[in-house]
Write a protein that holds these residues in place. Structure first.
Motif, PDB file in Angstrom:
ATOM      1  N   GLY A 297      -4.260   3.268  -5.754  1.00 43.67           N
ATOM      2  CA  GLY A 297      -3.747   1.923  -5.987  1.00 43.67           C
ATOM      3  C   GLY A 297      -2.772   1.491  -4.910  1.00 43.67           C
ATOM      4  O   GLY A 297      -2.099   2.301  -4.300  1.00 43.67           O
ATOM      5  N   GLY A 298      -2.717   0.210  -4.690  1.00 45.74           N
ATOM      6  CA  GLY A 298      -1.828  -0.332  -3.676  1.00 45.74           C
ATOM      7  C   GLY A 298      -2.571  -0.637  -2.383  1.00 45.74           C
ATOM      8  O   GLY A 298      -3.789  -0.758  -2.353  1.00 45.74           O
ATOM      9  N   THR A 299      -1.807  -0.720  -1.313  1.00 46.33           N
ATOM     10  CA  THR A 299      -2.346  -1.117  -0.017  1.00 46.33           C
ATOM     11  C   THR A 299      -1.822  -0.197   1.068  1.00 46.33           C
ATOM     12  O   THR A 299      -0.681   0.255   1.014  1.00 46.33           O
TER      13      THR A 299
ATOM     14  N   VAL B  71       2.230   1.855   6.788  1.00 46.35           N
ATOM     15  CA  VAL B  71       3.050   1.351   5.682  1.00 46.35           C
ATOM     16  C   VAL B  71       2.146   1.289   4.459  1.00 46.35           C
ATOM     17  O   VAL B  71       1.082   0.672   4.495  1.00 46.35           O
ATOM     18  N   GLU B  72       2.583   1.951   3.377  1.00 48.42           N
ATOM     19  CA  GLU B  72       1.817   1.975   2.131  1.00 48.42           C
ATOM     20  C   GLU B  72       2.694   1.488   0.992  1.00 48.42           C
ATOM     21  O   GLU B  72       3.903   1.686   1.011  1.00 48.42           O
ATOM     22  N   ASN B  73       2.065   0.868  -0.001  1.00 44.23           N
ATOM     23  CA  ASN B  73       2.768   0.601  -1.246  1.00 44.23           C
ATOM     24  C   ASN B  73       1.844   0.957  -2.397  1.00 44.23           C
ATOM     25  O   ASN B  73       0.647   1.107  -2.220  1.00 44.23           O
ATOM     26  N   ASP B  74       2.448   1.136  -3.565  1.00 43.80           N
ATOM     27  CA  ASP B  74       1.650   1.481  -4.750  1.00 43.80           C
ATOM     28  C   ASP B  74       1.584   0.304  -5.723  1.00 43.80           C
ATOM     29  O   ASP B  74       1.455   0.480  -6.912  1.00 43.80           O
ATOM     30  N   GLY B  75       1.636  -0.899  -5.165  1.00 39.02           N
ATOM     31  CA  GLY B  75       1.572  -2.125  -5.968  1.00 39.02           C
ATOM     32  C   GLY B  75       0.164  -2.438  -6.425  1.00 39.02           C
ATOM     33  O   GLY B  75      -0.716  -1.575  -6.439  1.00 39.02           O
TER      34      GLY B  75
END
Length: 88
Positions: free
Chosen positions: A75-77, A33-37
């Motif tokens: 960027g993100g996690t 699971v990735e996000n660009d936050g």
């Protein structure tokens, strides 16, 4: 997924994108699971992250699984859960 939104969302910023991937590997299964936050760094504060520690322990006890959380390129996690194949 909940944490990807909860910790990645910035209501003042750009839209948050979340990516979910699953795949089989030679050694087992992966859930990514990735996000660009704005990103997550466990060293940012002094909280013990009890929920993450509980998840890690449950994965290990139940299926010898692992949880890895790292900054995402760009960027993100990125969160990766690995669950090894078990011999039956």
């Amino acid at each position: 997924m909940e944490n990807a939104v909860k910790h990645g969302m910035d209501i003042e910023g750009d839209p948050l994108h979340i990516y979910v991937k699953t795949r089989l590997t030679n050694s087992g299964s992966e859930i990514i699971v990735e996000n660009d936050g704005h990103g997550f760094n466990p060293a940012d504060d002094n909280e013990p992250h009890i929920a993450l520690n509980n998840i890690r322990q449950r994965l290990e006890i139940m299926c010898k699984g692992k949880l890895k959380i790292v900054p995402r390129d760009g960027g993100g996690t990125l969160v990766k859960v690995t669950i090894p194949t078990t011999d039956k």
